[in-house]
Motif scaffolding. Structure first.
Motif, PDB file in Angstrom:
ATOM      1  N   ASP A  16       0.698  -1.195  -0.093  1.00  0.00           N
ATOM      2  CA  ASP A  16       0.065   0.007  -0.020  1.00  0.00           C
ATOM      3  C   ASP A  16       0.789   1.164   0.095  1.00  0.00           C
ATOM      4  O   ASP A  16       0.644   2.155  -0.646  1.00  0.00           O
ATOM      5  N   THR A  17       1.916   1.135   0.636  1.00  0.00           N
ATOM      6  CA  THR A  17       2.868   2.254   0.649  1.00  0.00           C
ATOM      7  C   THR A  17       3.503   2.524  -0.580  1.00  0.00           C
ATOM      8  O   THR A  17       3.729   3.700  -1.169  1.00  0.00           O
ATOM      9  N   LEU A  18       3.966   1.617  -1.340  1.00  0.00           N
ATOM     10  CA  LEU A  18       4.412   1.531  -2.522  1.00  0.00           C
ATOM     11  C   LEU A  18       3.576   2.182  -3.533  1.00  0.00           C
ATOM     12  O   LEU A  18       3.793   2.958  -4.329  1.00  0.00           O
ATOM     13  N   VAL A  19       2.242   1.735  -3.473  1.00  0.00           N
ATOM     14  CA  VAL A  19       1.233   2.184  -4.466  1.00  0.00           C
ATOM     15  C   VAL A  19       1.201   3.928  -4.012  1.00  0.00           C
ATOM     16  O   VAL A  19       1.071   4.719  -4.946  1.00  0.00           O
ATOM     17  N   GLN A  20       1.101   4.233  -2.790  1.00  0.00           N
ATOM     18  CA  GLN A  20       0.868   5.548  -2.482  1.00  0.00           C
ATOM     19  C   GLN A  20       2.040   6.333  -3.100  1.00  0.00           C
ATOM     20  O   GLN A  20       2.064   7.381  -3.571  1.00  0.00           O
ATOM     21  N   LYS A  21       3.354   5.884  -2.952  1.00  0.00           N
ATOM     22  CA  LYS A  21       4.698   6.637  -3.235  1.00  0.00           C
ATOM     23  C   LYS A  21       4.510   6.914  -4.973  1.00  0.00           C
ATOM     24  O   LYS A  21       5.121   7.640  -5.255  1.00  0.00           O
ATOM     25  N   LEU A  22       4.052   5.698  -5.583  1.00  0.00           N
ATOM     26  CA  LEU A  22       4.005   5.769  -6.969  1.00  0.00           C
ATOM     27  C   LEU A  22       3.111   6.939  -7.303  1.00  0.00           C
ATOM     28  O   LEU A  22       3.479   7.446  -8.293  1.00  0.00           O
ATOM     29  N   LYS A  23       2.131   6.949  -6.684  1.00  0.00           N
ATOM     30  CA  LYS A  23       1.123   8.040  -7.103  1.00  0.00           C
ATOM     31  C   LYS A  23       1.655   9.398  -7.089  1.00  0.00           C
ATOM     32  O   LYS A  23       1.545  10.298  -7.887  1.00  0.00           O
ATOM     33  N   GLU A  24       2.229   9.552  -5.895  1.00  0.00           N
ATOM     34  CA  GLU A  24       3.177  10.859  -5.496  1.00  0.00           C
ATOM     35  C   GLU A  24       3.981  11.257  -6.532  1.00  0.00           C
ATOM     36  O   GLU A  24       4.105  12.311  -7.117  1.00  0.00           O
ATOM     37  N   ALA A  25       4.726  10.120  -6.680  1.00  0.00           N
ATOM     38  CA  ALA A  25       5.780  10.415  -7.712  1.00  0.00           C
ATOM     39  C   ALA A  25       5.279  10.717  -9.059  1.00  0.00           C
ATOM     40  O   ALA A  25       5.939  11.457  -9.828  1.00  0.00           O
ATOM     41  N   LYS A  26       4.238  10.126  -9.637  1.00  0.00           N
ATOM     42  CA  LYS A  26       3.605  10.435 -10.869  1.00  0.00           C
ATOM     43  C   LYS A  26       3.123  11.817 -11.069  1.00  0.00           C
ATOM     44  O   LYS A  26       2.946  12.491 -11.827  1.00  0.00           O
ATOM     45  N   GLU A  27       2.314  12.184  -9.968  1.00  0.00           N
ATOM     46  CA  GLU A  27       1.865  13.505  -9.617  1.00  0.00           C
ATOM     47  C   GLU A  27       3.088  14.588  -9.561  1.00  0.00           C
ATOM     48  O   GLU A  27       3.002  15.608 -10.496  1.00  0.00           O
ATOM     49  N   ASN A  31       3.708  17.504 -12.873  1.00  0.00           N
ATOM     50  CA  ASN A  31       3.953  18.906 -12.498  1.00  0.00           C
ATOM     51  C   ASN A  31       5.204  19.354 -13.083  1.00  0.00           C
ATOM     52  O   ASN A  31       5.153  20.469 -13.452  1.00  0.00           O
ATOM     53  N   LEU A  32       6.250  18.688 -12.953  1.00  0.00           N
ATOM     54  CA  LEU A  32       7.505  19.050 -13.359  1.00  0.00           C
ATOM     55  C   LEU A  32       7.579  19.007 -15.077  1.00  0.00           C
ATOM     56  O   LEU A  32       7.993  19.900 -15.606  1.00  0.00           O
ATOM     57  N   SER A  43      15.000  22.965 -12.184  1.00  0.00           N
ATOM     58  CA  SER A  43      15.926  21.949 -11.970  1.00  0.00           C
ATOM     59  C   SER A  43      15.539  20.707 -12.882  1.00  0.00           C
ATOM     60  O   SER A  43      14.619  20.011 -12.594  1.00  0.00           O
ATOM     61  N   HIS A  44      16.136  20.882 -14.292  1.00  0.00           N
ATOM     62  CA  HIS A  44      15.961  19.677 -15.089  1.00  0.00           C
ATOM     63  C   HIS A  44      16.405  18.489 -14.471  1.00  0.00           C
ATOM     64  O   HIS A  44      15.702  17.188 -15.088  1.00  0.00           O
ATOM     65  N   GLY A  45      17.389  18.247 -13.484  1.00  0.00           N
ATOM     66  CA  GLY A  45      17.710  17.037 -13.110  1.00  0.00           C
ATOM     67  C   GLY A  45      16.733  16.370 -12.342  1.00  0.00           C
ATOM     68  O   GLY A  45      16.740  15.136 -12.195  1.00  0.00           O
ATOM     69  N   ARG A  46      15.873  17.211 -11.923  1.00  0.00           N
ATOM     70  CA  ARG A  46      14.817  16.547 -10.967  1.00  0.00           C
ATOM     71  C   ARG A  46      13.796  15.750 -11.779  1.00  0.00           C
ATOM     72  O   ARG A  46      13.295  14.553 -11.147  1.00  0.00           O
ATOM     73  N   LEU A  47      13.738  15.982 -13.005  1.00  0.00           N
ATOM     74  CA  LEU A  47      12.932  14.988 -13.954  1.00  0.00           C
ATOM     75  C   LEU A  47      13.492  13.804 -14.051  1.00  0.00           C
ATOM     76  O   LEU A  47      12.645  12.651 -14.056  1.00  0.00           O
ATOM     77  N   ARG A  48      14.550  13.785 -14.352  1.00  0.00           N
ATOM     78  CA  ARG A  48      15.505  12.351 -14.333  1.00  0.00           C
ATOM     79  C   ARG A  48      15.317  11.663 -12.936  1.00  0.00           C
ATOM     80  O   ARG A  48      15.164  10.356 -13.011  1.00  0.00           O
ATOM     81  N   ALA A  49      15.502  12.303 -11.904  1.00  0.00           N
ATOM     82  CA  ALA A  49      15.439  11.572 -10.624  1.00  0.00           C
ATOM     83  C   ALA A  49      14.097  11.005 -10.305  1.00  0.00           C
ATOM     84  O   ALA A  49      14.039  10.084  -9.827  1.00  0.00           O
ATOM     85  N   VAL A  50      13.108  11.862 -10.834  1.00  0.00           N
ATOM     86  CA  VAL A  50      11.605  11.308 -10.364  1.00  0.00           C
ATOM     87  C   VAL A  50      11.437  10.014 -11.166  1.00  0.00           C
ATOM     88  O   VAL A  50      10.734   8.975 -10.881  1.00  0.00           O
ATOM     89  N   ARG A  51      11.741  10.053 -12.570  1.00  0.00           N
ATOM     90  CA  ARG A  51      11.760   9.053 -13.412  1.00  0.00           C
ATOM     91  C   ARG A  51      12.289   7.896 -13.010  1.00  0.00           C
ATOM     92  O   ARG A  51      11.759   6.715 -13.011  1.00  0.00           O
ATOM     93  N   ARG A  52      13.700   7.930 -12.516  1.00  0.00           N
ATOM     94  CA  ARG A  52      14.105   7.020 -11.888  1.00  0.00           C
ATOM     95  C   ARG A  52      13.408   6.390 -10.543  1.00  0.00           C
ATOM     96  O   ARG A  52      13.505   4.837 -10.285  1.00  0.00           O
TER      97      ARG A  52
END
Length: 78
Positions: A16-27, A31-32, A43-52
């Motif tokens: 359940d925590t993984l699903v929540q973290k995935l939802k937050e990361a996708k949001e 936004n990015l 920060s263009h580097g944050r795009l790459r970090a979130v995708r990872r």
């Protein structure tokens, strides 16, 4: 979402925590991307970090689905 999540930290979380973290990361990724399209992204580097981070979450979820890695449970020693 917390920055710099490792696969080991994600493996310690429940599904359940993984699903929540995935939802937050996708949001956050949405936004990015929106900020990048409008020229407001700092920060263009944050795009790459979130995708990872999203990829790591999907990897851990898939490992569990295939029973490659089991959820480690803490044992209580009396």
């Amino acid at each position: 979402m917390a920055k710099g999540l490792t696969a080991g930290e994600l493996r310690a979380e429940d599904q359940d925590t993984l699903v929540q973290k995935l939802k937050e990361a996708k949001e956050e990724l949405f936004n990015l991307r929106f900020q990048a399209a409008t020229g407001q992204l700092e920060s263009h580097g944050r795009l790459r970090a979130v995708r990872r981070e999203i990829a790591r979450i999907y990897t851990v979820m898939r490992e569990r689905e295939l029973n490659i890695v089991t959820v480690e449970k803490e044992s209580i020693d009396g």
